[in-house]
Write an enzyme that holds these catalytic residues in place. Sequence first.
Site, PDB file in Angstrom:
ATOM      1  N   ASP A   1       8.846 -45.548 -30.816  1.00 37.80           N
ATOM      2  CA  ASP A   1       8.849 -44.119 -31.120  1.00 37.80           C
ATOM      3  C   ASP A   1      10.296 -43.633 -31.062  1.00 37.80           C
ATOM      4  OD1 ASP A   1       7.860 -41.469 -31.556  1.00 37.80           O
ATOM      5  OD2 ASP A   1       8.152 -41.037 -29.441  1.00 37.80           O
TER       6      ASP A   1
ATOM      7  N   TYR B   1      13.682 -37.651 -34.684  1.00 37.17           N
ATOM      8  CA  TYR B   1      13.714 -38.196 -36.040  1.00 37.17           C
ATOM      9  C   TYR B   1      13.225 -37.123 -37.036  1.00 37.17           C
ATOM     10  CZ  TYR B   1      14.164 -43.199 -34.638  1.00 37.17           C
ATOM     11  OH  TYR B   1      14.582 -44.414 -34.158  1.00 37.17           O
ATOM     12  N   GLY B   2      12.440 -36.183 -36.506  1.00 34.91           N
ATOM     13  CA  GLY B   2      11.716 -35.215 -37.346  1.00 34.91           C
ATOM     14  C   GLY B   2      12.568 -34.394 -38.292  1.00 34.91           C
TER      15      GLY B   2
ATOM     16  N   ASN C   1       4.951 -40.453 -35.748  1.00 39.86           N
ATOM     17  CA  ASN C   1       4.415 -39.975 -37.026  1.00 39.86           C
ATOM     18  C   ASN C   1       5.496 -39.890 -38.095  1.00 39.86           C
ATOM     19  OD1 ASN C   1       1.417 -38.648 -36.719  1.00 39.86           O
ATOM     20  ND2 ASN C   1       2.513 -38.793 -34.792  1.00 39.86           N
ATOM     21  N   THR C   2       6.701 -39.461 -37.681  1.00 40.51           N
ATOM     22  CA  THR C   2       7.778 -39.310 -38.659  1.00 40.51           C
ATOM     23  C   THR C   2       8.171 -40.674 -39.223  1.00 40.51           C
ATOM     24  OG1 THR C   2       8.539 -37.462 -37.302  1.00 40.51           O
ATOM     25  CG2 THR C   2      10.030 -38.245 -39.022  1.00 40.51           C
TER      26      THR C   2
ATOM     27  N   GLU D   1       8.500 -32.279 -23.994  1.00 39.30           N
ATOM     28  CA  GLU D   1       9.543 -33.039 -23.277  1.00 39.30           C
ATOM     29  C   GLU D   1       9.915 -32.361 -21.958  1.00 39.30           C
ATOM     30  OE1 GLU D   1      11.838 -35.668 -24.236  1.00 39.30           O
ATOM     31  OE2 GLU D   1      10.850 -36.190 -26.116  1.00 39.30           O
TER      32      GLU D   1
ATOM     33  N   THR E   1       3.366 -37.423 -32.083  1.00 41.47           N
ATOM     34  CA  THR E   1       3.006 -38.093 -30.829  1.00 41.47           C
ATOM     35  C   THR E   1       3.061 -37.183 -29.602  1.00 41.47           C
ATOM     36  OG1 THR E   1       5.276 -38.835 -30.841  1.00 41.47           O
ATOM     37  CG2 THR E   1       3.605 -40.436 -31.490  1.00 41.47           C
ATOM     38  N   HIS E   2       3.869 -36.125 -29.673  1.00 46.75           N
ATOM     39  CA  HIS E   2       3.991 -35.237 -28.507  1.00 46.75           C
ATOM     40  C   HIS E   2       2.832 -34.243 -28.380  1.00 46.75           C
ATOM     41  CE1 HIS E   2       8.058 -36.704 -28.676  1.00 46.75           C
ATOM     42  NE2 HIS E   2       8.379 -36.053 -27.582  1.00 46.75           N
TER      43      HIS E   2
END
Length: 273
Positions: free
Chosen positions: A16, A48-49, A80-81, A158, A191-192
């Site tokens: 990730d 990464y988004g 996901n990104t 986070e 994922t978060h």
Amino acid sequence: MPQKYDEASRPIGVFDSGVGGLTVVKELNKLLPNEKIVYFGDTGRVPYGNKSRETIIHYSLQVAYFLMKKKIKMLVVACNTASSVSLPTLKRHFHIPIIGVIEPGAKTAIETTKTGKIGVIGTLGTVRSNSYKKALKKIKKNVNVLQDPCPLFVHLAEDGWNKNKIAQMVSDEYLKIFEGKGIDTLILGCTHYPLLKDVIQRSVGKKVQLIDSGKETAKEVEQILSKKSLLNPYKMTEKNHSVFYVSDFPHKFKEVSQRFLSKELKHVHKVIL
Ligand code: DGL
């Protein structure tokens, strides 16, 4: 040791952009407690988004090469990104089973919806790529898909601000675009986001089913490994355990991982790719 046993006892590689993929690790641990995991969290380069396609593919290849050296038997792109952008390139480069989180989530959403109207929330990169929309329409052509990027959710998760009133306000503001649109299913396409499940559910109301791609991905991993006779026949021991690598801030990763996994991770190492 028979060759097949040797292969089956290898770890599963999971990656990730940061800590978010631990929501997938949690599901894998629940479903497949014998499986060793080698995790890479790109904490030095997260998020990464909001990066370009080329950069995300470049990072994903670097991480995958690193994990291949750890002799993994399968790769799970638990971001996901990266799943939205890099999966075809990764599949061309490496010849082990590789899965992302998009298709398992899309499949479950189609099985769940009754109205045929599905909402998708994710990072800007995921929403812009239309990966969920394409995956959903591939399974069912006439499905109606409404997408919304919710970038602040990553930072709230986070920092552990996933249940307070600020989180609720942000969630209400983002998700009001779904009001009155008739969606009965919402894909948590990042994922978060499972960490903000409670506030998200309150924003969209109880009638909307939330789809956690991590859970569905773990089920798919089990199916693939079992079909290929690659489920680990050995139990995990103190010496034979999962290992976590990050590209920066191992201490922060350890601290945040408690929130994701509800336990402390012992084996966290920093590596420069
Ligand atoms: N892990 C990313 C995802 O699932 C979220 C964080 C990021 O933007 O890198 O899309």
